[in-house]
Design a protein around this motif. Structure first.
Motif, PDB file in Angstrom:
ATOM      1  N   PRO A 179    -105.346  52.660  31.188  1.00  0.00           N
ATOM      2  CA  PRO A 179    -106.260  53.796  30.939  1.00  0.00           C
ATOM      3  C   PRO A 179    -105.757  54.720  29.828  1.00  0.00           C
ATOM      4  CG  PRO A 179    -104.938  54.193  32.882  1.00  0.00           C
ATOM      5  CD  PRO A 179    -104.639  52.785  32.459  1.00  0.00           C
ATOM      6  N   TYR A 180    -106.651  55.608  29.358  1.00  0.00           N
ATOM      7  CA  TYR A 180    -106.272  56.626  28.390  1.00  0.00           C
ATOM      8  C   TYR A 180    -105.116  57.448  28.949  1.00  0.00           C
ATOM      9  CZ  TYR A 180    -110.805  55.478  26.323  1.00  0.00           C
ATOM     10  OH  TYR A 180    -111.866  54.801  25.761  1.00  0.00           O
TER      11      TYR A 180
ATOM     12  N   VAL B 235     -94.120  44.824  18.084  1.00  0.00           N
ATOM     13  CA  VAL B 235     -94.548  46.127  18.595  1.00  0.00           C
ATOM     14  C   VAL B 235     -93.424  46.709  19.456  1.00  0.00           C
ATOM     15  CG1 VAL B 235     -96.215  47.343  20.048  1.00  0.00           C
ATOM     16  CG2 VAL B 235     -96.981  45.478  18.547  1.00  0.00           C
ATOM     17  N   GLY B 236     -93.077  47.984  19.190  1.00  0.00           N
ATOM     18  CA  GLY B 236     -92.037  48.637  19.961  1.00  0.00           C
ATOM     19  C   GLY B 236     -92.521  49.870  20.694  1.00  0.00           C
ATOM     20  N   TYR B 237     -93.695  50.353  20.306  1.00  0.00           N
ATOM     21  CA  TYR B 237     -94.211  51.577  20.932  1.00  0.00           C
ATOM     22  C   TYR B 237     -95.718  51.605  20.755  1.00  0.00           C
ATOM     23  CZ  TYR B 237     -95.258  56.590  21.468  1.00  0.00           C
ATOM     24  OH  TYR B 237     -95.794  57.779  21.860  1.00  0.00           O
ATOM     25  N   LEU B 238     -96.456  51.922  21.823  1.00  0.00           N
ATOM     26  CA  LEU B 238     -97.911  52.065  21.727  1.00  0.00           C
ATOM     27  C   LEU B 238     -98.383  53.031  22.789  1.00  0.00           C
ATOM     28  CD1 LEU B 238     -99.701  48.907  23.205  1.00  0.00           C
ATOM     29  CD2 LEU B 238     -97.240  49.224  23.354  1.00  0.00           C
ATOM     30  N   TYR B 239     -99.444  53.735  22.463  1.00  0.00           N
ATOM     31  CA  TYR B 239    -100.048  54.649  23.443  1.00  0.00           C
ATOM     32  C   TYR B 239    -101.558  54.639  23.254  1.00  0.00           C
ATOM     33  CZ  TYR B 239    -100.508  58.155  19.686  1.00  0.00           C
ATOM     34  OH  TYR B 239    -100.837  58.823  18.534  1.00  0.00           O
ATOM     35  N   ARG B 240    -102.270  55.100  24.293  1.00  0.00           N
ATOM     36  CA  ARG B 240    -103.736  55.117  24.242  1.00  0.00           C
ATOM     37  C   ARG B 240    -104.217  56.549  24.460  1.00  0.00           C
ATOM     38  NH1 ARG B 240    -108.017  51.311  27.717  1.00  0.00           N
ATOM     39  NH2 ARG B 240    -109.607  51.283  26.056  1.00  0.00           N
ATOM     40  N   GLU B 241    -104.953  57.056  23.471  1.00  0.00           N
ATOM     41  CA  GLU B 241    -105.489  58.409  23.559  1.00  0.00           C
ATOM     42  C   GLU B 241    -107.008  58.380  23.659  1.00  0.00           C
ATOM     43  OE1 GLU B 241    -104.403  60.613  20.105  1.00  0.00           O
ATOM     44  OE2 GLU B 241    -105.441  59.294  18.700  1.00  0.00           O
TER      45      GLU B 241
ATOM     46  N   VAL C 257    -111.288  48.792  18.228  1.00  0.00           N
ATOM     47  CA  VAL C 257    -110.573  49.223  17.022  1.00  0.00           C
ATOM     48  C   VAL C 257    -109.317  49.991  17.418  1.00  0.00           C
ATOM     49  CG1 VAL C 257    -110.684  50.650  14.943  1.00  0.00           C
ATOM     50  CG2 VAL C 257    -112.671  49.303  15.644  1.00  0.00           C
ATOM     51  N   CYS C 258    -108.225  49.738  16.717  1.00  0.00           N
ATOM     52  CA  CYS C 258    -106.981  50.466  16.947  1.00  0.00           C
ATOM     53  C   CYS C 258    -106.396  50.894  15.602  1.00  0.00           C
ATOM     54  CB  CYS C 258    -105.974  49.594  17.696  1.00  0.00           C
ATOM     55  SG  CYS C 258    -105.382  48.164  16.750  1.00  0.00           S
ATOM     56  N   ILE C 259    -105.373  51.721  15.648  1.00  0.00           N
ATOM     57  CA  ILE C 259    -104.618  52.080  14.455  1.00  0.00           C
ATOM     58  C   ILE C 259    -103.238  51.472  14.601  1.00  0.00           C
ATOM     59  CG2 ILE C 259    -103.613  53.958  13.097  1.00  0.00           C
ATOM     60  CD1 ILE C 259    -105.889  55.746  14.062  1.00  0.00           C
ATOM     61  N   ALA C 260    -102.785  50.763  13.556  1.00  0.00           N
ATOM     62  CA  ALA C 260    -101.479  50.100  13.626  1.00  0.00           C
ATOM     63  C   ALA C 260    -100.667  50.385  12.376  1.00  0.00           C
ATOM     64  CB  ALA C 260    -101.655  48.594  13.813  1.00  0.00           C
TER      65      ALA C 260
ATOM     66  N   SER D 289    -110.743  52.115  20.370  1.00  0.00           N
ATOM     67  CA  SER D 289    -110.160  51.814  21.672  1.00  0.00           C
ATOM     68  C   SER D 289    -109.212  52.910  22.139  1.00  0.00           C
ATOM     69  CB  SER D 289    -109.378  50.494  21.603  1.00  0.00           C
ATOM     70  OG  SER D 289    -108.208  50.649  20.804  1.00  0.00           O
ATOM     71  N   GLY D 290    -108.740  53.715  21.190  1.00  0.00           N
ATOM     72  CA  GLY D 290    -107.764  54.751  21.509  1.00  0.00           C
ATOM     73  C   GLY D 290    -106.322  54.297  21.370  1.00  0.00           C
ATOM     74  N   TRP D 291    -106.093  52.986  21.143  1.00  0.00           N
ATOM     75  CA  TRP D 291    -104.728  52.474  21.033  1.00  0.00           C
ATOM     76  C   TRP D 291    -104.132  52.788  19.659  1.00  0.00           C
ATOM     77  CZ3 TRP D 291    -101.777  51.419  24.904  1.00  0.00           C
ATOM     78  CH2 TRP D 291    -102.318  50.929  26.097  1.00  0.00           C
ATOM     79  N   ARG D 292    -102.884  53.290  19.667  1.00  0.00           N
ATOM     80  CA  ARG D 292    -102.116  53.572  18.457  1.00  0.00           C
ATOM     81  C   ARG D 292    -100.823  52.768  18.588  1.00  0.00           C
ATOM     82  NH1 ARG D 292    -106.731  54.815  18.022  1.00  0.00           N
ATOM     83  NH2 ARG D 292    -107.542  56.949  18.098  1.00  0.00           N
ATOM     84  N   ILE D 293    -100.564  51.878  17.629  1.00  0.00           N
ATOM     85  CA  ILE D 293     -99.549  50.839  17.815  1.00  0.00           C
ATOM     86  C   ILE D 293     -98.511  50.894  16.690  1.00  0.00           C
ATOM     87  CG2 ILE D 293     -99.197  48.374  18.143  1.00  0.00           C
ATOM     88  CD1 ILE D 293    -102.114  48.193  19.098  1.00  0.00           C
ATOM     89  N   PHE D 294     -97.233  50.925  17.071  1.00  0.00           N
ATOM     90  CA  PHE D 294     -96.140  51.114  16.117  1.00  0.00           C
ATOM     91  C   PHE D 294     -95.008  50.115  16.374  1.00  0.00           C
ATOM     92  CE2 PHE D 294     -98.175  54.989  17.496  1.00  0.00           C
ATOM     93  CZ  PHE D 294     -98.498  55.660  16.335  1.00  0.00           C
ATOM     94  N   ALA D 295     -94.157  49.968  15.363  1.00  0.00           N
ATOM     95  CA  ALA D 295     -92.940  49.184  15.567  1.00  0.00           C
ATOM     96  C   ALA D 295     -91.943  49.986  16.397  1.00  0.00           C
ATOM     97  CB  ALA D 295     -92.322  48.806  14.232  1.00  0.00           C
ATOM     98  N   GLY D 296     -92.011  51.301  16.282  1.00  0.00           N
ATOM     99  CA  GLY D 296     -91.126  52.159  17.049  1.00  0.00           C
ATOM    100  C   GLY D 296     -89.960  52.703  16.257  1.00  0.00           C
ATOM    101  N   ASP D 297     -89.773  52.208  15.017  1.00  0.00           N
ATOM    102  CA  ASP D 297     -88.664  52.697  14.196  1.00  0.00           C
ATOM    103  C   ASP D 297     -89.161  53.500  12.993  1.00  0.00           C
ATOM    104  OD1 ASP D 297     -89.804  50.723  12.643  1.00  0.00           O
ATOM    105  OD2 ASP D 297     -87.971  49.545  12.394  1.00  0.00           O
TER     106      ASP D 297
END
Length: 366
Positions: free
Chosen positions: A360-361, A302-308, A288-291, A318-326
């Motif tokens: 990794p995180y 996708v322009g920006y993503l990080y894993r926490e 599961v991620c947040i987008a 999954s810890g992934w947070r996914i954005f367009a970046g704008d």
């Protein structure tokens, strides 16, 4: 620990069944429904959600604010100085920065309820033994009290209380000229959207508000004196039930308006268009991620993503947070612009991220 057994100097009522009182009131309210209910738009719904604030006579406001429009002191005959003095007395602040800080600090009962649920489910989100003695006593007492209300509040919790109180403070800030109309709606509409998604009726919302209000009173009393004034609690419950009854039974208030439901998001890809493209993923069931809606609704890459590190290790996050970046700051502040998705779904929107998802995180990509 039964905090209601603590002895106090002045006489107390011996017992008071808060959950029973709330259930009895809510059962009494079930039959109330206007024959013809008005359909309200998103902004009208938002003002209606401010609930008791629209009914109260507030110093500096010449009349009850109501729900038809935003009240503005200089335009509607109010007294800005008197209203700011009232805010200072009640919230400890007479400017927007102070009021906003108060809301973030005090109207967070839903966050605490969510923490309690992890303990009730056997997967605590933190180790309570890391708290000092006073903090542990307060946490355990509040958790026990919230559990009494949980059969009424359910998974939806105390959000209605936080929502109404925050909307009320926002209305006061606007009335006093601390924020402009655009700033009001930027803050208020996301709260209304979250309420629309979370609840299905005014009665459900009233139940959440009452549970949250009782919890807030309990928390305040315990923090101040580590005991509970049962008579004061009883009076407070009865007062809030009277206010909810007025809202639920009058046709010009909640009783005469249909609950507003937000239109569902129109995703760029239909379920039939989603294919299995996520291969060689090593995260097991952590899928599961947040987008951002900028990806799933607007179709941006996708322009920006990080894993926490997920807060709850037992969840499929999954810890992934996914954005367009704008996404702008105001866009990011509105939780309704984001949703939970399977990683494979987001990979269908942009397959270039597939090779990144085993990182990794703590990893961040731009």
């Amino acid at each position: 620990m039964n905090v209601f057994n603590h002895k106090r100097k002045r006489p107390q009522i011996e017992t008071y069944d808060i959950a029973g009182a709330l259930l009895s009131f809510l059962d009494k309210m079930k039959p109330y429904r206007a024959e013809q209910q008005t359909v309200c738009d998103e902004k009208q719904f938002t003002l209606l959600l401010s609930g008791v604030f629209g009914l109260r006579k507030i110093p500096g406001i010449s009349q009850a604010m109501g729900y038809e429009k935003l009240y503005l002191c200089w335009k509607d005959g109010g007294d800005v100085d008197a209203l700011k003095k009232h805010c200072k007395k009640l919230y400890g602040a007479d400017d927007w920065a102070g009021l906003e800080a108060f809301m973030e600090r005090d109207y967070n009962t839903q966050n605490e309820y969510s923490q309690f649920r992890t303990f009730w489910k056997g997967h605590p989100c933190f180790d309570v033994n890391t708290l000092d003695a006073r903090g542990k006593l307060l946490f355990e007492a509040c958790k026990g009290f919230a559990e009494i209300l949980a059969p009424i509040a359910g998974r939806k919790g105390f959000f209605a209380f936080d929502c109404t109180e925050r909307l009320g403070v926002l209305r006061l800030a606007y009335a006093a000229g601390m924020i402009n109309e655009q700033q009001f709606w930027d803050k208020a509409l996301p709260l209304a959207a979250a309420a629309s998604d979370r609840y299905d009726s005014w009665l459900e919302y009233a139940a959440g508000y009452l549970c949250g209000a009782c919890y807030d009173m309990f928390r305040a009393q315990m923090a101040e004196s580590q005991t509970v004034d049962k008579q004061e609690m009883k009076d407070y419950v009865e007062m809030n039930c009277r206010l909810m009854e007025q809202l639920l039974t009058h046709v010009e208030l909640w009783g005469g308006h249909k609950w507003y439901k937000r239109p569902p998001k129109k995703l760029k890809l239909s379920p039939a268009e989603i294919r299995m493209v996520l291969t060689d993923y090593q995260g097991g069931d952590k899928v599961v991620c947040i987008a951002s809606d900028r990806i799933t609704v607007d179709g941006c890459p996708v322009g920006y993503l990080y894993r926490e590190q997920p807060i709850n290790e037992q969840a499929p996050d999954s810890g992934w947070r996914i954005f367009a970046g704008d996404e702008s700051e105001s866009y990011m502040a509105d939780a309704t612009n984001f949703d939970f998705y399977h990683l494979n779904t987001i990979c269908n929107y942009d397959q270039t991220i597939i090779e990144l998802l085993n990182a990794p995180y703590g990893t961040e990509y731009r």
